[in-house]
Structure formats: C-alpha cells, structure tokens
Design an enzyme around this catalytic site. Structure first.
Site, mmCIF file in Angstrom:
data_model
loop_
_atom_site.group_PDB
_atom_site.id
_atom_site.type_symbol
_atom_site.label_atom_id
_atom_site.label_comp_id
_atom_site.label_asym_id
_atom_site.label_seq_id
_atom_site.Cartn_x
_atom_site.Cartn_y
_atom_site.Cartn_z
ATOM 1 N N ASP A 161 -5.611 -9.766 13.011
ATOM 2 C CA ASP A 161 -5.256 -8.838 12.029
ATOM 3 C C ASP A 161 -5.752 -7.657 12.484
ATOM 4 O OD1 ASP A 161 -4.100 -8.004 9.813
ATOM 5 O OD2 ASP A 161 -5.184 -9.189 8.376
HETATM 6 C C1 BGC Z 1 -2.740 -7.237 6.869
HETATM 7 C C2 BGC Z 1 -1.809 -7.956 7.699
HETATM 8 C C3 BGC Z 1 -0.718 -6.974 8.200
HETATM 9 C C4 BGC Z 1 -1.392 -5.960 9.143
HETATM 10 C C5 BGC Z 1 -0.506 -4.923 9.407
HETATM 11 C C6 BGC Z 1 -3.337 -5.799 7.543
HETATM 12 O O1 BGC Z 1 -4.086 -5.266 6.756
HETATM 13 O O2 BGC Z 1 -3.720 -8.056 6.474
HETATM 14 O O3 BGC Z 1 -1.067 -8.939 6.889
HETATM 15 O O4 BGC Z 1 0.466 -7.665 8.884
HETATM 16 O O5 BGC Z 1 -2.271 -5.050 8.115
HETATM 17 O O6 BGC Z 1 0.032 -4.057 8.607
#
Ligand code: BGC
Length: 764
Positions: free
Chosen positions: A229
C-alpha cells in the site's frame, strides 16, 4: 524457469530500482534494459487517473471517468454477473487511458459500522465479499488490465491505520478475514495483491513473511506480484525478504537494498524473484497498453445507472406506499439538499471525478408526467449548520403535499478514508428536519418516504417508525440520482439486499468493546461473531437483518430437494416464484447451521446465494452447490479446515431472518484423523476409532487395577480429560513405556489404514 529466459538479465542495482517504483503512479522504467514503466491507478469503482503530482488521499484532481456505484452499493446488489460487467467497463476506460493496473477491489470485512472505509468494502460476510470481489477481478482482467486485491489483510479500520496491529486469533483470521482473499486468489488470479498498512498480530502486513509468502504463495498458490500500500514499507529490505515485490511509491532506498545483497543480509534470490515478478506483471498487462482504446461515455453512464438501480435496498414500504405513480396527482414535496447535490461516493484515494452527475431532483421532474407537481425544499445545508428558515420552508412544502420524499444521509465530511466515524447517527440538523417534516405530514395526512445516501449504516430508530418507506441508496455513483428516481416511481423494481446488518444501536455491534483499540493494538475480541453471525447467534433484535431487502413484488419458495454428490458435497435445488404483479429480482440465500457442533459456531453462515429475475407468475428452479468448505470450521488444534461428520440444517430464504425452507442433511465428514499423542486425553483417544480400539483393550486392566469399573460413567467422565501420558502418575501398574507403546501402536495402525485406503482408492 524457461519463462525467465526472455527477461533481460538485470544487475543488482537495476533489480533494486525496478522493485522500488518509478514515481507516484508508475513502476520504474529501465530504458537501457528495454523495460517500460507502467501506470497503476486508483479505483476501484472508476478510475482516479491523476495528471501529475500524485497523492494517495484523493485531494488532487484526476481525469474524469465513469463513477460506478462504490463497493458498499455493489455488495448490496448480490450480483456477481453485474460486478463483472462493471469490471469490464472499468477496464475499457483503463485501456483508453493507458492504465495497466486498477488498484482494487477492496475486500476487507466490515467489522464495525464505524469503519471509515466501509464504503469501499463489500460486506460483513466473507462469502458475499469473495463472490463479488472475484467477479470484479474477472471483469477487469478479462481485458488484460491488472487488478490489485487489497488491503491484505485485516485492514478493517482507519484509526492509526499505518501502524495499528490487528490482534486476531487463528480461527477468526481463517474463517472471517482471509476467505475472500483466498477465494479470489485461487479462482480469479489477480495480477497483484496489495499489502496493507496495518500489522497483523504484531507483524506489519508489508513485511509479514507468513502472510505474503507462506500463506499467499505457499498455501494459495498466488503467482502474481505483491505491491505495498502507498507508503506501507517501513523497512525496505525486511519487506523484500518477507515477499513484498514492489514498493510504491518509491522511497529512494534502493542503495539499502543493494548494500543488503552485498553484505549478505538479503538473499539475492529474493530480490531476483521480486524483479522477475515486476517484469511478469508488465507481460501480463501488455494488452492494456494497446493504443487506440476508447469507450462510449453515454453507454457507461447508462451502465452506472442500471447497476445503481440493482444496488439500492428498499428497507421498508408500509402498505405498498412505493412506488409513486409518475402520472399520479397531488404535489410531491422533494426535501433535502441531497436531492440536488447528490452524495454518491466516499472521500479519499477512491474518489473519482465523474464524467457527469445525475441529480434525483432533475430525474424526478423528468419522470413525472407533470413536473409542476414537484416542489423542492433543501431543508438542510451540507455543512451541517442548523438553519430554521430551511426547516420552515420544508415544512410548508410538506403541508401542501400529498407525498413527501426526504433525501437524507451523511455529508462527505462524515465518511472518508483516513478516519473512522465515532457514531452512526444522522447529523443533528437532519434529524431535526425529519422531526418537523414528519409532524407536519402527520397533521396534513401526507405520506413520507426517506431516501438515504450513506456509505455505512446510520441509526434508523426511532424515526423509521414515523415514516412509511425507507429506501437505502448507499452511495450510488454518478447515475445514482436518476436510478433513485426510477426506483421511486417503479420504472425499476428494487432488488438490492443488505450486505451488512443495520443494528438498532451502535452499542449492539459485536466489536463495540474493542473497536478501534489504542496504543497500537486493536483486539478482535468478538472473534468469528461478526455481523449477523453475532446478532443471529444471540437472537438480538436489529433494525434490519443481513440479506434483507423488499421488492414491489413478492416471491414464494418451495420444492426443496437435496442431492448428495459425494465427498461432503450437495446440490441444493428449490423453486422461487414471483407471486406478485410486477417483474422483479429475488436474492435467494442459503445458510448452513450445524445441529450439534462440538465447538461453538455462529447460529448459521451464508454458504450460497443466487439472484434471479422473474416476470409475474414466473418460476425458476435454482441449484446451489455446497462443498466440504460449506460445512467446515478452522481447527486451531490441527491448523487446518475440518469437516466433522454430523447433521447440518440447510436454511433457505430472503434474509438471515426470513428463512422459508429448511432441511437437514448428514455430512460424512472429512475422515481426518488427528494424531494421538501422550498429551491427548482419554476422551480424545476414545473418540478416535483407531485410538478407541487400542485404548479400549488397555483400559479395562488399568481401571480394575484402581478398583473401578471401566464402564463407570463418573470415572469415564472424570478420566476423560486426563492426558494419557499422566496416567502413570495415578496408576502404579501403568508405566510410561506402556503409554509410549500405545502411541506407537496408534501411529502404526493409522498409517496402515491410510495405506489401505490409498490402495483401495487406486483400485476404483
Ligand atoms: C490507500 C490505497 C490506495 C493507495 C493509492 C492508499 O492510501 O490505502 O487503497 O490504492 O493509497 O492511492
């Protein structure tokens, strides 16, 4: 092995670069090695393709794309085929925008209604989550676009999300929080899995060797890439060693990786494997980068509307108040700012800039024969400031009306990635408006319908008793406004069903005493009793049960037949008939209840469902297949799924509390024989067929030697909990060597029987 041959040979430096990401949304290009960089983009209910300067919070703008109903709504469709269509449409948009991987679906379990990202998740139930999630992955990947199954794992809250450790016992992990990931990985082969921010039982998911390597790859056979993530990696080298292939966004720590390989603290094979998986991802998603892709915005908007109409849940409809007649008479007071400023998705990284936006108010005006019948009053402001003048205006509109339709819900500021809610109430100004409007309607004789827009449940009591109908719209995407108008006026028939229980009070939720934890830990103390598994086990009253949803028609169930097909498998067939006067869709749900479980289990669990569209009077014969897993529990003793032989009741109906057909089946069980040791109790030896035979012969003299009858029920009950290895301490005539002989005899006899069974199977 041979597959690797067409990958370029990369130096350690290049491998470190490749596995570190290129920029916020791209993998690293290595032009000198002929490796391109590809784009990964948020979704998952549309695309959030940012032009430049990425942010993971949905703050910066992005290119318009169709905003389909978010997961909270799609889960309520109970319709995997529909989810697959959405996936295919999103993929078409991805190809048109040169996006190779869509970062979704999110399949975390809705543990508490307070969960800040619940609108991005599908259900409180693992099976429903698994089926809808798998369909989305199939849909997106059918056009060569990659997906990212997220957030792996146990990311069910936002509080302290980058550090908190989800403390979950083994059985709860396996039965509740992991099955959707397992099902999707093993059946839909997502190209990537996204490691969550949080830790699981003390080990951050992004450097959790058990999760990323032993379980995901070892047990489930995952062959794709694990991406972090965004910003989840605290220790780059430890993450690589644990099985995390790609860090996003790049944190400029490649030198650490190279140094670790050079000083021997990181196995070069781990880095090599990670780099190879990035290259494989490029190959697997090559079709997404074929130029010239396009899509029809009108068609996709129409799809978003059709999907939204399948997702809204009609919670209550006293006296068939809905649908309203488009060509009826009498004024309709449309009250609530959400009617003209729709709340249609949640905040944060999934925030999509829609290609257009339907409002319910415009759509209602366009639907009724005489638009003059519609009188609009905003009633409240989106910033939550109480405004008595707006309430007075709404009351006046309702007094003059025959029908009042109130659009209430949660303003955007109440629900977003990054924080959890602290209550489940509608904002105070909306509740005050509701009081005033229902009082006016009671006095004037107008009927009241409430239409809700919210990404997670709101408290419906006591006010739902004062209104005639409640249509739960969740967040319905860019065409939600027109879909709601079609449902209110009967152009479409509601067919959504609750994917999560709506509790009477927040305090009733099983996680209430634990959520969201403190000091870096959150204890999943309710165990497997999540959602209806808890409410139904305790028989607690709820506002609306899991699986509930009304229709403008009615459905009958009959003709239940069960055919065992061997190996704990059953085909369960029954007939659903549309017994009303309108076409509509029913979601038939199959719950399994173990009649006399040896260990505590939820009252029943969803193990199959089918959505079927029927014309008035039409019937359909449905068949749901159950397999061993439908009856299994996770054994913390044996660390495996176990199907214990016994009776199970199959319950079929329209919600977890509206069960229409039941029958009991006998499951033979999996035949698994746990090993018996000196630490196994007398009771366990006796419960095991081989063990009983061995110990039976040995027991009589043992019992007699201490002067009791081997059949004495008290003696057997008391002795039942005694590990056999302790018997020598109580009975002089039994030696430790006797016990060793028993254990060895059991081992030999079990092995011999297993060999016989294998030989027998070979003969068949
Ligand atoms: C989120 C993800 C997301 C990623 C990219 C993170 O803060 O938890 O779900 O895909 O950011 O934006």
């Amino acid at each position: 092995m041979t597959e690797q041959s067409h990958h370029p040979a990369l130096s350690t430096e290049q491998q470190a670069a490749l596995t570190s990401g290129g920029d916020f949304w791209h993998t690293r290009a290595l032009p000198e090695a002929g490796v391109e960089g590809i784009m990964l983009t948020d979704g998952p209910h549309g695309l959030r393709k940012q032009p430049e300067n990425g942010d993971a919070l949905g703050i910066g703008t992005s290119e318009p794309s169709t905003c389909y109903p978010p997961a909270c709504a799609l889960g309520s469709s109970w319709d995997p085929a529909l989810a697959e269509r959405v996936g295919r449409a999103i993929a078409l948009e991805a190809v048109a925008k040169n996006v190779s991987v869509v970062l979704g679906p999110g399949v975390n379990i809705k543990r508490s209604p307070l969960g800040g990202r619940n609108f991005e998740y599908l259900s409180e139930d693992p099976l429903l989550t698994a089926r809808i999630g798998a369909a989305l992955v199939h849909g997106v990947q059918s056009r060569g676009v990659g997906t990212s199954l997220k957030h792996f794992a146990v990311n069910s809250q936002e509080t302290d999300r980058l550090r908190v450790s989800a403390e979950v016992d083994e059985r709860t992990l396996r039965e509740i929080y992991l099955p959707a990931f397992e099902h999707i990985v093993t059946t839909a082969r997502p190209t990537t899995v996204m490691a969550a921010y949080n830790a699981v039982n003390g080990v951050p998911a992004a450097r959790n060797h058990w999760l990323l390597t032993e379980l995901l790859r070892g047990e489930w056979g995952f062959d794709g890439l694990v991406v972090s993530d965004w910003g989840a990696v605290a220790d780059r080298v430890a993450s690589l060693a644990a099985g995390l292939d790609l860090e996003m966004p790049p944190s400029r720590r490649e030198a650490q990786v190279v140094a670790a390989v050079e000083d021997g603290s990181l196995d070069p094979a781990a880095l090599d494997a990670a780099a190879r998986r990035v290259l494989e991802l490029l190959e697997r998603t090559a079709a997404a980068r074929v130029p010239g892709g396009s899509y029809d915005e009108d068609e996709h908007h129409a799809l978003a509307r059709a999907v939204a109409a399948q997702c809204a849940v009609l919670l209550k409809n006293d006296g068939g108040l809905l649908p309203l007649a488009p060509d009826g008479t009498g004024t309709i007071a449309v009250v609530g700012e959400f009617a003209r400023s729709p709340r249609f998705q949640g905040g944060g990284s999934s925030h999509v800039v829609p290609t257009r936006l339907d409002t319910a108010l415009d759509a209602i005006r366009a639907t009724v024969t005489d638009p003059e019948r519609i009188r609009f009053a905003p009633g409240f402001t989106l910033d939550g400031t109480a405004d008595p003048a707006l309430v007075a205006e709404a009351v006046e509109a309702v007094r003059a009306a025959r029908h009042a339709v109130l659009f209430l819900g949660l303003p955007e500021t109440h629900e977003s990635e990054g924080f959890d809610r602290t209550d489940i109430d509608l904002p105070a100004d909306q509740l005050a408006l509701l009081d005033a409007v229902t009082a006016a309607a009671r006095a004037s004789g107008a009927d009241v319908t409430v239409v809700l827009s919210n990404g997670a449940p709101v408290r419906l009591t006591p006010w739902q008793d004062r209104v005639g109908a409640v249509l739960e719209g969740w967040l319905l995407g860019q065409a939600g406004g027109s879909a709601l108008a079609r449902l209110l006026f009967g152009l479409d028939n509601p067919s959504g069903r609750l994917a999560e229980t709506i509790p009477l009070r927040l305090e009733d939720n099983p996680s209430h005493l634990h959520f969201p934890g403190a000091d870096g830990k959150v204890h999943y103390g309710e165990g497997v009793y999540v959602g209806y598994r808890y409410y139904d086990t305790l028989g607690l009253p709820v506002a609306h049960p899991f699986g509930h949803g009304l229709s403008y028609t009615t459905f009958g169930y009959d003709g239940l037949e069960v055919t065992p097909t061997g190996d704990n498998r059953f085909d369960v067939s029954f007939t659903v008939t549309n017994t009303g006067t309108r076409a509509g869709a029913e979601v038939a749900q199959l719950y399994v209840h173990e009649c006399a479980p040896r260990l505590r289990r939820p009252e029943h669990e969803l193990k199959g469902f089918a959505k079927v569209h029927l014309e008035p009077g039409e019937s359909a014969r449905l068949t749901i297949t159950l397999d061993g897993r439908s009856f299994a529990h996770w054994s913390v003793r044996d660390h495996r799924w176990r199907v214990e032989g016994g009776e199970f009741e199959l319950r079929i109906g329209a919600s977890s509390r509206d069960l229409r057909l039941r029958t009991t089946v006998g499951c033979p069980g999996d035949g698994y024989v746990p090993g018996l040791t000196a630490e196994s109790t007398l009771g366990e030896w006796l419960a095991d067929p081989v063990g009983a035979q061995i110990i039976g012969a040995a027991m009589r003299p043992m019992a007699e030697s201490i002067g009791i009858s081997a059949d004495d029920p008290i003696a057997t009950t008391m002795g039942g909990s005694l590990p056999v290895g302790r018997i020598p301490a109580f009975v002089d005539s039994v030696t430790p060597e006797d016990i060793e002989r028993l254990v060895a005899a059991h081992r030999e006899l079990t092995a011999a029987r297993a060999a016989e069974a294998r030989a027998g199977a070979g003969r068949v």
